[in-house]
Scaffold this motif. Structure first.
Motif, PDB file in Angstrom:
ATOM      1  N   MET A 129       0.827  -1.212   0.000  1.00 34.84           N
ATOM      2  CA  MET A 129       0.000   0.000   0.000  1.00 34.84           C
ATOM      3  C   MET A 129       0.856   1.255   0.000  1.00 34.84           C
ATOM      4  O   MET A 129       0.387   2.320  -0.355  1.00 34.84           O
ATOM      5  N   ARG A 138      -5.780   9.197   5.220  1.00 36.72           N
ATOM      6  CA  ARG A 138      -6.044   7.833   4.732  1.00 36.72           C
ATOM      7  C   ARG A 138      -5.484   6.801   5.714  1.00 36.72           C
ATOM      8  O   ARG A 138      -6.091   5.759   5.941  1.00 36.72           O
ATOM      9  N   ALA A 166      -7.913   6.675   8.552  1.00 41.03           N
ATOM     10  CA  ALA A 166      -9.125   5.941   8.175  1.00 41.03           C
ATOM     11  C   ALA A 166      -8.847   4.444   8.117  1.00 41.03           C
ATOM     12  O   ALA A 166      -9.685   3.628   8.517  1.00 41.03           O
ATOM     13  N   CYS A 167      -7.665   4.082   7.631  1.00 42.37           N
ATOM     14  CA  CYS A 167      -7.282   2.670   7.538  1.00 42.37           C
ATOM     15  C   CYS A 167      -7.275   2.037   8.926  1.00 42.37           C
ATOM     16  O   CYS A 167      -7.898   0.990   9.152  1.00 42.37           O
ATOM     17  N   GLU A 171     -10.738   1.573  10.526  1.00 40.17           N
ATOM     18  CA  GLU A 171     -11.437   0.367  10.075  1.00 40.17           C
ATOM     19  C   GLU A 171     -10.890  -0.874  10.783  1.00 40.17           C
ATOM     20  O   GLU A 171     -11.631  -1.785  11.133  1.00 40.17           O
ATOM     21  N   LEU A 172      -9.576  -0.894  10.986  1.00 36.90           N
ATOM     22  CA  LEU A 172      -8.972  -2.058  11.655  1.00 36.90           C
ATOM     23  C   LEU A 172      -9.423  -2.140  13.112  1.00 36.90           C
ATOM     24  O   LEU A 172      -9.676  -3.224  13.636  1.00 36.90           O
ATOM     25  N   VAL A 204     -12.246  -0.825  14.397  1.00 38.47           N
ATOM     26  CA  VAL A 204     -13.665  -1.197  14.395  1.00 38.47           C
ATOM     27  C   VAL A 204     -13.818  -2.685  14.071  1.00 38.47           C
ATOM     28  O   VAL A 204     -14.646  -3.383  14.651  1.00 38.47           O
ATOM     29  N   GLY A 205     -12.984  -3.182  13.183  1.00 37.28           N
ATOM     30  CA  GLY A 205     -13.055  -4.587  12.785  1.00 37.28           C
ATOM     31  C   GLY A 205     -12.434  -5.528  13.799  1.00 37.28           C
ATOM     32  O   GLY A 205     -12.514  -6.748  13.648  1.00 37.28           O
ATOM     33  N   VAL A 241      -9.361  -6.458  14.505  1.00 37.59           N
ATOM     34  CA  VAL A 241      -8.444  -7.435  13.915  1.00 37.59           C
ATOM     35  C   VAL A 241      -7.281  -7.705  14.869  1.00 37.59           C
ATOM     36  O   VAL A 241      -7.033  -6.946  15.804  1.00 37.59           O
ATOM     37  N   ALA A 262      -2.438  -8.602  11.959  1.00 40.85           N
ATOM     38  CA  ALA A 262      -3.080  -7.807  10.908  1.00 40.85           C
ATOM     39  C   ALA A 262      -2.756  -6.323  11.074  1.00 40.85           C
ATOM     40  O   ALA A 262      -2.545  -5.606  10.088  1.00 40.85           O
ATOM     41  N   ALA A 270       0.758  -5.905   9.922  1.00 40.58           N
ATOM     42  CA  ALA A 270       0.823  -6.068   8.464  1.00 40.58           C
ATOM     43  C   ALA A 270       0.377  -4.786   7.768  1.00 40.58           C
ATOM     44  O   ALA A 270       1.004  -4.351   6.790  1.00 40.58           O
ATOM     45  N   ALA A 271      -0.690  -4.168   8.289  1.00 34.31           N
ATOM     46  CA  ALA A 271      -1.163  -2.915   7.680  1.00 34.31           C
ATOM     47  C   ALA A 271      -0.095  -1.835   7.825  1.00 34.31           C
ATOM     48  O   ALA A 271       0.207  -1.107   6.868  1.00 34.31           O
ATOM     49  N   SER A 289       2.784  -2.616   5.524  1.00 35.31           N
ATOM     50  CA  SER A 289       2.401  -2.405   4.138  1.00 35.31           C
ATOM     51  C   SER A 289       2.337  -0.911   3.810  1.00 35.31           C
ATOM     52  O   SER A 289       2.747  -0.479   2.732  1.00 35.31           O
ATOM     53  N   LEU A 290       1.833  -0.109   4.751  1.00 34.60           N
ATOM     54  CA  LEU A 290       1.773   1.344   4.539  1.00 34.60           C
ATOM     55  C   LEU A 290       3.162   1.961   4.524  1.00 34.60           C
ATOM     56  O   LEU A 290       3.437   2.892   3.777  1.00 34.60           O
ATOM     57  N   PRO A 325     -15.520   6.511   5.536  1.00 36.28           N
ATOM     58  CA  PRO A 325     -14.790   7.466   6.355  1.00 36.28           C
ATOM     59  C   PRO A 325     -14.961   8.895   5.834  1.00 36.28           C
ATOM     60  O   PRO A 325     -14.865   9.125   4.628  1.00 36.28           O
TER      61      PRO A 325
END
Lengths: 322, 351
Positions: free
Chosen positions: B1, B20, B23-24, B27-28, B30-31, B33, B37, B40-41, B44-45, B187
């Motif tokens: 990403m 961004r 926001a990413c 979501e993580l 809220v999810g 994870v 994970a 990893a995010a 990746s960023l 978002p």
């Protein structure tokens, strides 16, 4: 004030996070006016460092496409491999309207560096400037070229896999059909990543993912319209352009089909696998929960993305490896 | 990403990559994870390995940008690429070169997400939570006052919420507390500005009604409706004040409720290509003559159109409450068909 009342499977949480980053670069809804924007935003970045890291030699080639027109392609070869190699003929993604031979190619490099395969990836000509039959006839011409040049290229003629993602998946399916019907070079397998198979836009999943994700009904209509013009959805569409139209799915090479449960291509991919089985063929189908279209390309680091890549690579290894 | 962020920055130099990233991670969080994970995010960023260590349990995990567990020899965590996620947890990025522009925000959000995932942070309020509290309908008066105080907002003053999608193109940025708020439309970038604010432009963007710190949730809801009424490039920004209390009514309308007269307008619009521009002219002018001038048509033509509208809608759009009903139906129709939050900003593309 109804806001998208269509029920649909949700996106995986990690993939939602990925969409928050991607948002706008690959808009969910692509109209004809956005084709130029997409050609810019989806153009692949320089890849040379990546090729070097993977110890891959890249040769640019020009080969005769449909009606003899010049096509550019790249031949990716493992630096350390000996003797004739198994080979993948690769058709890139981009809705038949954008993208280039290196689009989404990161994931394909594993086959070269880990399996010792050659990858031939083709700049087939794009719609709407080059409508049906250019894109799939170009890919078919590339298949014939790889088979004919097998000796010079160091390709094992009996082990050529046709592969592609999204629009490229549709092209791979199309040339597998054409090779069967024309008695052309027989591929040893067809790898169809979330393939774009049907110009009719009739499935339930086609209506479920409007305006969200990275490829919706409008984008899909834009793409098929670019390829087929006013013939889209009508009676005069060839199965090589839109493989879902094929009445007979027998005697095809083994197929690997993967697709997201949360994308518009879900139902046409499932149907295609089902009809291959019904015709007595070999297909391996994976439907990934929570996955949006091409999420392995946009978010390969996620749990779902990794599973997709691992599972696909295992199948490619089974079909191709020495 | 990371490569995607780079491409976004090249395509749209105005884009707020930091938002961004926020926001990413929203979501993580809220999810809900797991730690891998989250790492990893972040990896990746950032484009490099991200690490996590818990001193109490000696647990350690390092994850590559492809989301694989990194078992190579760890680089010694550097002070400038390190964040504390609570008393006994550390997160870091492994880079040889100097930190990149987004590293700080990636680390900050990763630390927050890890703290929450490990059950030690839900009650610690950070900036994101403050604006979340102020824009949430159910927050108590005390919570609002605390959050407003922490953001430097004053109870005696009035403010407005500005709402825009992450891909909005800004000309001049208003200064004020800002953050990304998760909504059912995705978002949304939110900025708090004073009631009277310096001119700026966000395309698309919605400006909410003015309210005290106690009413900023209403300002937020009205800003969201205003945003969804945008129609760039024709109407890049909408100010809720222009519609008086009507936008507030729409903001609080039940999405699942039946709105038959909005549906009738949709049907009429499908049958007559002139319908929507005609309705717009009727609801934004005082007389039929004025509307006809606005549309550049003869007033008898407009009269004929009004007759067609009356038949299609089942009420007279020019009599009594008819005008109000027509106006409400028009706004509801636009809201239900709003695509402003789906679309990118192709105008930002060079060439």
């Amino acid at each position: 004030m109804t806001v998208n009342a269509v029920p649909r499977p949700g996106f995986d949480a990690e993939l939602r996070a990925g969409l928050a980053v991607v948002g706008g670069m690959f808009p969910p809804t692509i109209t004809p006016e956005l084709i130029d924007f997409m050609r810019l935003s989806y153009a692949s970045p320089p890849m040379n460092d990546l090729f070097r890291q993977h110890r891959i030699d890249v040769t640019d080639v020009v080969l005769p496409g449909y009606q003899g027109g010049d096509l550019t392609a790249a031949v990716l070869r493992p630096r350390d491999a000996q003797g004739p190699r198994p080979t993948v003929l690769y058709a890139h993604s981009g809705g038949l309207m954008f993208g280039d031979k290196f689009s989404g190619l990161d994931l394909v490099l594993d086959w070269v560096s880990d399996l010792g395969a050659i990858v031939v990836t083709v700049d087939y000509r794009l719609a709407p400037e080059f409508p049906d039959p250019y894109p799939w006839e170009d890919m078919y011409a590339a298949l014939e070229w790889v088979a004919a040049e097998a000796g010079n290229l160091g390709v094992r003629r009996d082990r050529i896999l046709v592969a592609g993602a999204s629009a490229g998946g549709g092209l791979a399916a199309g040339i597998a059909l054409a090779a069967r019907d024309r008695g052309g070079p027989r591929p040893c397998g067809q790898l169809l990543d979330y393939p774009m198979l049907d110009d009719r836009l009739i499935t339930a999943s086609t209506a479920q993912f409007d305006g969200i994700g990275v490829w919706d009904r409008v984008s899909n209509r834009t793409a098929w319209q670019a390829l087929l013009g006013d013939r889209r959805g009508g009676d005069d569409v060839s199965a090589y352009a839109a493989p879902a139209r094929a009445g007979d799915l027998s005697a095809l090479p083994p197929a690997f089909i993967d697709v997201g449960a949360a994308e518009i291509f879900r139902d046409e991919a499932i149907d295609y696998a089902g009809r291959i089985w019904a015709a007595g063929g070999d297909a391996e189908l994976h439907v990934w929960s929570g996955a949006f279209h091409a999420c392995d390309i946009f978010a390969p680091h996620t749990s779902v993305g990794r599973s997709m890549i691992r599972t696909r690579n295992a199948w490619v290894e089974k079909i191709l490896a020495d | 990403m990371q490569e995607l962020l780079g491409r976004i920055a090249r395509l749209d130099p105005n884009s707020s990559l930091g938002l961004r990233v926020i926001a990413c991670f929203d979501e993580l969080i809220v999810g809900n994870v797991n730690t891998r994970a989250l790492l990893a995010a972040a990896a990746s960023l950032a484009g490099c390995t991200a690490g996590f260590r818990e001193s109490g349990s000696q647990a350690e995990m390092r994850v590559s940008p492809r989301g694989e567990i990194d078992r190579s020899q760890a680089l010694t965590p550097r002070d400038d690429l390190l964040a504390r996620a609570g008393d006994d947890m550390l997160v870091w990025l492994e880079r040889d070169e100097a930190p990149l522009a987004n590293d700080a925000i990636i680390l900050e959000r990763l630390a927050l997400a890890v703290r929450i995932r490990h059950g030690r942070g839900q009650r610690e309020i950070d900036n994101r939570r403050h604006l979340g509290v102020l824009t949430e309908r159910t927050s108590s008066v005390e919570e609002r006052l605390d959050a407003a105080g922490a953001l430097g907002l004053v109870a005696a003053r009035r403010y407005r919420i500005v709402a825009a999608p992450l891909f909005a193109v800004w000309e001049g940025r208003p200064s004020g507390p800002e953050d990304v708020i998760g909504t059912r439309f995705g978002p949304i970038h939110v900025v708090v500005v004073p009631e009277i604010f310096e001119p700026f432009r966000a395309a698309p963007g919605g400006i909410g009604i003015a309210a005290s710190v106690h009413g900023l949730d209403r300002s937020f809801r009205s800003a969201l409706v205003a945003l969804r009424l945008c129609d760039p490039p024709r109407e890049p920004m909408v100010v809720a004040d222009d519609y008086g209390g009507l936008i507030e009514l729409l903001a609080d309308a039940d999405d699942d409720a039946q709105h038959d007269y909005a549906d009738s307008l949709t049907l009429v619009a499908q049958q007559h290509p002139w319908a929507l521009e005609t309705v717009e002219a009727l609801v934004t002018t005082q007389t039929v003559r004025e509307a006809a001038r606005e549309l550049d048509i003869h007033h008898s033509t407009l009269q004929a159109r009004c007759d067609t509208l009356r038949t299609g809608l089942g009420f007279d759009p020019l009599q009594g409450f008819g005008r109000t009903r027509l106006g409400t139906a028009f706004l509801m129709h636009r809201l239900s068909r709003s695509t402003v939050l789906d679309m990118p900003a192709p105008a930002a593309v060079p060439g």
